[in-house]
Design a protein around this motif. Structure first.
Motif, PDB file in Angstrom:
ATOM      1  N   TYR A  45     -23.258  35.468  53.700  1.00 40.84           N
ATOM      2  CA  TYR A  45     -24.380  34.856  54.716  1.00 40.84           C
ATOM      3  C   TYR A  45     -24.079  36.092  55.642  1.00 40.84           C
ATOM      4  N   VAL A  46     -24.441  36.563  56.983  1.00 41.96           N
ATOM      5  CA  VAL A  46     -24.807  37.679  57.305  1.00 41.96           C
ATOM      6  C   VAL A  46     -23.379  37.727  58.132  1.00 41.96           C
ATOM      7  N   GLY A  47     -23.183  36.669  58.678  1.00 42.12           N
ATOM      8  CA  GLY A  47     -22.087  37.057  59.753  1.00 42.12           C
ATOM      9  C   GLY A  47     -20.177  37.885  58.817  1.00 42.12           C
ATOM     10  N   GLY A 100     -28.563  32.476  72.776  1.00 40.00           N
ATOM     11  CA  GLY A 100     -29.031  32.464  74.199  1.00 40.00           C
ATOM     12  C   GLY A 100     -30.443  33.029  74.449  1.00 40.00           C
ATOM     13  N   LEU A 101     -30.470  33.936  74.087  1.00 36.75           N
ATOM     14  CA  LEU A 101     -31.561  35.605  74.384  1.00 36.75           C
ATOM     15  C   LEU A 101     -32.625  34.612  74.602  1.00 36.75           C
ATOM     16  N   GLY A 102     -34.395  34.168  74.453  1.00 36.73           N
ATOM     17  CA  GLY A 102     -34.937  33.823  74.666  1.00 36.73           C
ATOM     18  C   GLY A 102     -35.114  32.831  75.534  1.00 36.73           C
ATOM     19  N   LYS A 103     -33.381  31.770  75.688  1.00 31.56           N
ATOM     20  CA  LYS A 103     -33.641  30.816  76.805  1.00 31.56           C
ATOM     21  C   LYS A 103     -33.022  31.867  77.930  1.00 31.56           C
ATOM     22  N   ARG A 104     -32.461  32.700  77.804  1.00 31.70           N
ATOM     23  CA  ARG A 104     -32.313  33.514  78.573  1.00 31.70           C
ATOM     24  C   ARG A 104     -34.075  34.532  79.870  1.00 31.70           C
ATOM     25  N   ILE A 160     -38.048  19.452  80.039  1.00 34.60           N
ATOM     26  CA  ILE A 160     -36.777  19.840  78.861  1.00 34.60           C
ATOM     27  C   ILE A 160     -36.590  21.067  78.192  1.00 34.60           C
ATOM     28  N   GLY A 161     -36.344  22.096  78.690  1.00 32.63           N
ATOM     29  CA  GLY A 161     -36.816  22.928  77.587  1.00 32.63           C
ATOM     30  C   GLY A 161     -35.581  23.194  76.920  1.00 32.63           C
ATOM     31  N   VAL A 162     -35.963  23.702  75.329  1.00 28.86           N
ATOM     32  CA  VAL A 162     -34.908  23.602  74.455  1.00 28.86           C
ATOM     33  C   VAL A 162     -35.607  24.226  73.105  1.00 28.86           C
ATOM     34  N   GLU A 182     -44.951  30.579  72.421  1.00 22.94           N
ATOM     35  CA  GLU A 182     -44.542  31.793  71.533  1.00 22.94           C
ATOM     36  C   GLU A 182     -43.283  32.834  72.772  1.00 22.94           C
ATOM     37  N   ASP A 183     -43.605  33.075  73.892  1.00 26.60           N
ATOM     38  CA  ASP A 183     -42.935  34.362  74.652  1.00 26.60           C
ATOM     39  C   ASP A 183     -42.403  33.878  75.945  1.00 26.60           C
ATOM     40  N   GLY A 184     -41.285  34.276  76.057  1.00 25.93           N
ATOM     41  CA  GLY A 184     -40.786  33.769  77.572  1.00 25.93           C
ATOM     42  C   GLY A 184     -42.222  33.631  79.360  1.00 25.93           C
TER      43      GLY A 184
HETATM   44  C1  B12 Z   1     -33.138  39.899  65.751  1.00 22.73           C
HETATM   45  C2  B12 Z   1     -32.783  38.716  64.078  1.00 22.73           C
HETATM   46  C3  B12 Z   1     -31.297  38.504  63.866  1.00 22.73           C
HETATM   47  C4  B12 Z   1     -30.536  39.444  64.417  1.00 22.73           C
HETATM   48  C5  B12 Z   1     -29.480  39.012  65.760  1.00 22.73           C
HETATM   49  C6  B12 Z   1     -29.578  37.434  65.921  1.00 22.73           C
HETATM   50  C7  B12 Z   1     -28.862  36.999  66.752  1.00 22.73           C
HETATM   51  N1  B12 Z   1     -29.866  36.807  67.964  1.00 22.73           N
HETATM   52  O1  B12 Z   1     -27.779  37.278  67.468  1.00 22.73           O
HETATM   53  C8  B12 Z   1     -28.893  39.581  62.776  1.00 22.73           C
HETATM   54  C9  B12 Z   1     -30.271  41.264  62.336  1.00 22.73           C
HETATM   55  C10 B12 Z   1     -27.965  39.817  63.905  1.00 22.73           C
HETATM   56  C11 B12 Z   1     -30.290  38.246  62.586  1.00 22.73           C
HETATM   57  C12 B12 Z   1     -28.625  37.516  62.173  1.00 22.73           C
HETATM   58  C13 B12 Z   1     -29.030  36.663  61.532  1.00 22.73           C
HETATM   59  N2  B12 Z   1     -30.630  35.414  61.020  1.00 22.73           N
HETATM   60 CO1  B12 Z   1     -31.792  36.599  62.188  1.00 22.73          CO
HETATM   61  N3  B12 Z   1     -33.089  37.207  62.750  1.00 22.73           N
HETATM   62  C14 B12 Z   1     -33.455  37.678  63.980  1.00 22.73           C
HETATM   63  C15 B12 Z   1     -35.697  37.997  64.829  1.00 22.73           C
HETATM   64  C16 B12 Z   1     -36.010  39.707  63.798  1.00 22.73           C
HETATM   65  C17 B12 Z   1     -35.436  37.622  65.539  1.00 22.73           C
HETATM   66  C18 B12 Z   1     -34.357  36.935  66.249  1.00 22.73           C
HETATM   67  C19 B12 Z   1     -34.350  37.277  67.983  1.00 22.73           C
HETATM   68  O2  B12 Z   1     -33.058  36.978  68.326  1.00 22.73           O
HETATM   69  N4  B12 Z   1     -35.465  37.314  68.584  1.00 22.73           N
HETATM   70  C20 B12 Z   1     -35.555  37.713  70.347  1.00 22.73           C
HETATM   71  C21 B12 Z   1     -35.744  36.067  70.726  1.00 22.73           C
HETATM   72  C22 B12 Z   1     -35.583  36.731  72.359  1.00 22.73           C
HETATM   73  O3  B12 Z   1     -36.929  35.608  70.978  1.00 22.73           O
HETATM   74  P1  B12 Z   1     -37.006  34.239  70.214  1.00 22.73           P
HETATM   75  O4  B12 Z   1     -35.509  34.035  70.453  1.00 22.73           O
HETATM   76  O5  B12 Z   1     -38.134  34.054  69.591  1.00 22.73           O
HETATM   77  O6  B12 Z   1     -37.471  33.632  72.468  1.00 22.73           O
HETATM   78  C23 B12 Z   1     -38.756  33.866  72.694  1.00 22.73           C
HETATM   79  C24 B12 Z   1     -39.189  33.029  72.206  1.00 22.73           C
HETATM   80  O7  B12 Z   1     -39.537  32.361  70.611  1.00 22.73           O
HETATM   81  C25 B12 Z   1     -39.741  31.616  73.481  1.00 22.73           C
HETATM   82  N5  B12 Z   1     -39.053  30.863  73.305  1.00 22.73           N
HETATM   83  C26 B12 Z   1     -37.282  30.852  73.251  1.00 22.73           C
HETATM   84  N6  B12 Z   1     -37.105  29.945  73.557  1.00 22.73           N
HETATM   85  C27 B12 Z   1     -38.261  29.151  74.449  1.00 22.73           C
HETATM   86  C28 B12 Z   1     -37.623  28.143  74.706  1.00 22.73           C
HETATM   87  C29 B12 Z   1     -38.263  27.298  75.093  1.00 22.73           C
HETATM   88  C30 B12 Z   1     -38.364  26.272  75.924  1.00 22.73           C
HETATM   89  C31 B12 Z   1     -39.974  27.657  75.440  1.00 22.73           C
HETATM   90  C32 B12 Z   1     -40.706  27.568  75.814  1.00 22.73           C
HETATM   91  C33 B12 Z   1     -39.675  29.288  74.749  1.00 22.73           C
HETATM   92  C34 B12 Z   1     -38.895  29.639  74.038  1.00 22.73           C
HETATM   93  O8  B12 Z   1     -39.679  33.097  74.195  1.00 22.73           O
HETATM   94  C35 B12 Z   1     -38.516  33.682  73.933  1.00 22.73           C
HETATM   95  C36 B12 Z   1     -38.469  34.933  74.934  1.00 22.73           C
HETATM   96  O9  B12 Z   1     -39.738  35.894  74.656  1.00 22.73           O
HETATM   97  C37 B12 Z   1     -36.076  36.509  63.659  1.00 22.73           C
HETATM   98  C38 B12 Z   1     -36.825  36.972  62.596  1.00 22.73           C
HETATM   99  C39 B12 Z   1     -38.177  37.354  63.673  1.00 22.73           C
HETATM  100  N7  B12 Z   1     -39.183  37.952  64.098  1.00 22.73           N
HETATM  101  O10 B12 Z   1     -38.324  36.413  65.089  1.00 22.73           O
HETATM  102  C40 B12 Z   1     -35.234  36.227  62.865  1.00 22.73           C
HETATM  103  C41 B12 Z   1     -33.949  34.340  61.904  1.00 22.73           C
HETATM  104  C42 B12 Z   1     -34.176  33.891  63.241  1.00 22.73           C
HETATM  105  N8  B12 Z   1     -33.381  34.858  61.162  1.00 22.73           N
HETATM  106  C43 B12 Z   1     -32.916  34.025  60.378  1.00 22.73           C
HETATM  107  C44 B12 Z   1     -31.217  34.059  60.247  1.00 22.73           C
HETATM  108  C45 B12 Z   1     -31.604  32.502  59.254  1.00 22.73           C
HETATM  109  C46 B12 Z   1     -30.646  34.758  60.575  1.00 22.73           C
HETATM  110  C47 B12 Z   1     -29.367  34.440  59.635  1.00 22.73           C
HETATM  111  C48 B12 Z   1     -28.457  33.063  59.759  1.00 22.73           C
HETATM  112  C49 B12 Z   1     -28.946  34.874  58.464  1.00 22.73           C
HETATM  113  C50 B12 Z   1     -27.997  34.639  57.156  1.00 22.73           C
HETATM  114  N9  B12 Z   1     -28.452  33.474  56.466  1.00 22.73           N
HETATM  115  O11 B12 Z   1     -26.585  34.405  57.912  1.00 22.73           O
HETATM  116  C51 B12 Z   1     -27.908  35.260  60.525  1.00 22.73           C
HETATM  117  C52 B12 Z   1     -27.305  35.033  61.413  1.00 22.73           C
HETATM  118  C53 B12 Z   1     -26.594  35.509  61.915  1.00 22.73           C
HETATM  119  C54 B12 Z   1     -25.434  34.919  62.593  1.00 22.73           C
HETATM  120  N10 B12 Z   1     -25.654  35.188  64.300  1.00 22.73           N
HETATM  121  O12 B12 Z   1     -24.627  34.852  62.506  1.00 22.73           O
HETATM  122  C55 B12 Z   1     -34.320  33.332  60.575  1.00 22.73           C
HETATM  123  C56 B12 Z   1     -33.890  32.230  60.663  1.00 22.73           C
HETATM  124  C57 B12 Z   1     -35.225  31.129  59.962  1.00 22.73           C
HETATM  125  C58 B12 Z   1     -34.553  30.392  59.159  1.00 22.73           C
HETATM  126  N11 B12 Z   1     -33.903  30.260  57.517  1.00 22.73           N
HETATM  127  O13 B12 Z   1     -33.300  29.249  59.522  1.00 22.73           O
HETATM  128  C59 B12 Z   1     -34.979  34.537  60.740  1.00 22.73           C
HETATM  129  C60 B12 Z   1     -35.957  33.355  61.613  1.00 22.73           C
HETATM  130  C61 B12 Z   1     -35.389  35.161  60.100  1.00 22.73           C
HETATM  131  C62 B12 Z   1     -36.372  34.822  58.501  1.00 22.73           C
HETATM  132  N12 B12 Z   1     -38.004  34.090  59.141  1.00 22.73           N
HETATM  133  O14 B12 Z   1     -35.890  34.463  57.676  1.00 22.73           O
HETATM  134  N13 B12 Z   1     -30.763  37.368  63.342  1.00 22.73           N
END
Ligand code: B12
Lengths: 344, 221
Positions: free
Chosen positions: A69-71, B104-108, B145-147, B203-205
């Motif tokens: 796993y990536v961790g 926690g990044l998305g939530k923030r 509630i936002g999850v 889709e995003d914040g």
């Molecule tokens: C960057 C990233 C990583 C990075 C950093 C992860 C981190 N945050 O710590 C790294 C490379 C380290 C990584 C690792 C892993 N990742 Co990764 N990663 C990503 C990636 C490219 C983006 C995720 C992210 O951080 N986005 C940035 C945030 C800000 O975006 P967001 O969470 O989507 O939030 C936005 C919206 O969704 C929305 N939103 C979010 N929350 C909420 C809540 C409400 C209420 C509302 C309305 C809106 C909303 O607004 C936000 C802001 O714009 C995604 C793929 C993708 N393109 O999305 C995969 C992804 C999330 N990762 C995935 C996986 C599996 C992993 C690992 C578990 C892999 C592994 N087997 O080890 C590891 C875990 C590492 C760990 N933490 O121990 C999978 C998850 C799917 C699944 N199979 O379960 C994804 C989807 C990739 C894929 N399709 O395979 N990852």
């Protein structure tokens, strides 16, 4: 009979083969295969190798993984706590970097091979090499210099440091992670890795705007790839989109293989990469959980029709979610073997 | 004059240049623009401008959302404390990541955008069980509630949104409290929010701002 390795080479070189290579990235599913819970599964390199081989025999795809796993990368840099789930991938729980001073203190181990967190991976490599070495490509997943900090301090704090500074700390941290990156690639290659999946969400403009990509991401990508050489390396942005950087990355690094996002336009990617490299078309595997067999087949067919003309094409998945039904995995693979055939 | 400020502020945010964005605000203040105008004629419109560009082909990156949300909430907070009369809060949201999810990044980012839109946000942090989401929403009299979940198993799991929905139903709170979800899995499967029993996803914040504002209206009807 043609081997998976030969299929891959044929796709890279554009020479004849029975069909295109099909990569299916099954990680956590290995635990199910051995009837273990995920936490005990991941304690042993023998488990991981054994399960990779069993799944290979069961499904007949063209790659295996040395990745647990990536961790793990964080563990190699001092992380002591991993959060295991019952139905999904393990995650980093404790952050090695909590204050800016921790960046100064961060130490990159000289010899990763001797690190306890690496020894089980070595064992996994040994078994894989012994069983399928040279015939099925062994893939290793290595995070880029700019990505590793996300696991050391959390994405939130890392983005803050990256975007808002202080710049010296940011650069020091990336430089240390670069050193780690190079050693990890060397260690994996020495242990038997055929393919390095270069994982870098910061190499996508979904993550950083083009100006930061150009001023910060790209110089580190160049440094990373120069240090390890582009051969056998695949550009991957964690499933984030990459079409608008492919041309630049290729020109600046010589990288040939691109694992494009399902959210990218595949036809556009293929057109840019063409016969110069390898386009990896990636299915949206999160949809595989619920798609009907017919929907799965249609999607595979569509991707093949888009990507195969002219060759230099591979079909792949992301990190397959644990809850995808086995029947759907089979449907996808059967469709890929069928539509991925070269009809001579 | 305010248009010039808005343009400069917006450009700084697009360039992820925090220093410049804050300087634009400081200068605007020195020129005598009242704090109310800074919030309602600069910060809020700048989020709307991002919303608009989100619907075009190349959406702003995570980094731009992050900086926009960060600065918008920072500036709003300081300005609101200087308002002549305290502003009207349009609604209240409790937000957190689901059980097992430490991302926690998305939530923030979402929280930052909501705050700038005069929505009160109560952040429950990481790894939050379904009961806690509901208990806090009731205690705080929240509308939504936002999850947030980054992985498939933490989005679809029984103690994530599905669990929240069940408790809302059991306690007959569904009319009063709406459920929004987001995070990576929802971006790859646009119907997933229905599967997990949510009222909406974003889709995003920036889009979350619109979606949650609408849910607040519904809850308050
Ligand atoms: C960057 C990233 C990583 C990075 C950093 C992860 C981190 N945050 O710590 C790294 C490379 C380290 C990584 C690792 C892993 N990742 Co990764 N990663 C990503 C990636 C490219 C983006 C995720 C992210 O951080 N986005 C940035 C945030 C800000 O975006 P967001 O969470 O989507 O939030 C936005 C919206 O969704 C929305 N939103 C979010 N929350 C909420 C809540 C409400 C209420 C509302 C309305 C809106 C909303 O607004 C936000 C802001 O714009 C995604 C793929 C993708 N393109 O999305 C995969 C992804 C999330 N990762 C995935 C996986 C599996 C992993 C690992 C578990 C892999 C592994 N087997 O080890 C590891 C875990 C590492 C760990 N933490 O121990 C999978 C998850 C799917 C699944 N199979 O379960 C994804 C989807 C990739 C894929 N399709 O395979 N990852």
């Amino acid at each position: 009979m043609i081997t998976s390795m030969e299929r891959l080479r044929a796709a890279v070189n554009g020479t004849p083969a029975d069909r295109i290579p099909v990569f299916c990235n099954l990680l956590d599913q290995g635990a199910k295969e051995l009837g273990l819970d995920l936490e005990s599964y991941y304690t042993s390199g023998e488990h991981v190798a054994e399960a990779q081989l069993r799944m290979l025999r069961k499904y007949g795809h063209d790659n295996v993984w040395s990745l647990f796993y990536v961790g793990k990368e964080a563990e190699l840099l001092g992380c002591k706590q991993i959060l295991f789930a019952s139905e999904g991938p393990p995650n980093v729980l404790d952050f090695v970097i909590r204050t800016l001073e921790d960046i100064d203190a961060l130490e990159v181990p000289e010899r990763l091979e001797e690190h306890p967190a690496f020894t089980e991976q070595t064992r996994c490599f040994e078994i894989l090499r012994h069983e399928i070495g040279g015939t099925v490509p062994i893939c290793s997943y290595i995070s880029s210099s700019m990505t590793i900090p996300a696991m050391l301090m959390g994405m939130e704090r890392w983005l803050e440091l990256l975007l808002l500074g202080p710049v010296e700390k940011r650069d020091l941290l990336i430089a240390k992670c670069h050193e780690f990156f190079v050693r990890e690639v060397q260690a994996c290659r020495a242990a038997g890795a055929d393919i390095i999946v270069y994982a870098n969400p910061f190499g996508s403009t979904d993550f950083v705007p083009m100006n930061i990509f150009t001023s910060l991401s790209l110089p580190w990508i160049i440094r990373d790839i120069q240090a390890i050489g582009p051969a056998g390396v695949v550009y991957y942005c964690g499933m984030a989109r990459m079409n608008d950087v492919i041309a630049t990355v290729r020109e600046q690094t010589g990288l040939g293989a691109y694992y494009v996002s399902p959210l990218d336009d595949l036809a556009e990617a293929k057109q840019m990469i063409g016969t110069q490299g390898l386009t990896c078309g990636v299915i949206n595997d999160i949809r595989l959980i619920e798609w009907t067999p017919d929907e799965i087949r249609q999607e595979v067919k569509r991707m093949m029709a888009t990507g195969m003309p002219g060759g230099h094409f591979l079909f792949g998945t992301g990190v397959m979610p644990y809850c995808i039904p086995e029947a759907n995995i089979r449907t996808m693979l059967d469709a890929a073997y069928e539509y991925g055939q070269w009809l001579h | 004059m305010i248009d010039r400020v808005l343009t400069a502020f917006n450009e700084a945010i697009f360039d992820t240049d925090r220093e410049r964005a804050l300087r634009v605000i400081r200068e605007a203040e020195q020129e005598g623009i009242p704090p109310e105008d800074i919030v309602f004629k600069v910060v809020v419109p700048s989020i709307h401008i991002m919303m608009k560009s989100t619907s075009e082909r190349r959406t702003p990156s995570i980094a731009q959302h992050f900086v926009a949300a960060q600065i918008a909430s920072e500036v709003t907070e300081t300005m609101v404390s200087r308002f002549a009369r305290s502003p009207e809060i349009i609604g209240r949201v409790v937000i957190g990541t689901s059980v097992g999810d430490m991302h926690g990044l998305g939530k923030r980012i979402v929280s930052g955008c909501l705050k700038a839109l005069m929505i009160e946000v109560i952040d429950l942090g990481l790894n939050v069980p379904a009961e806690r989401f509901v208990d806090e929403a009731v205690a705080q009299n929240a509308d939504v509630i936002g999850v947030s979940s980054m992985m498939v198993h933490t989005a679809r799991g029984p103690s994530a949104a599905l669990g929240v929905r069940k408790i809302l139903k059991d306690r007959a709170l569904e009319r009063r409290i709406k459920l929004a979800v987001g995070g990576a899995p929802y971006r790859f499967d646009h119907d997933l929010y229905r599967t997990v029993g949510a009222d909406a996803w974003a889709e995003d914040g920036i889009i979350a701002g619109t979606v949650i504002s609408a849910l607040i209206k519904e809850a308050r009807q």
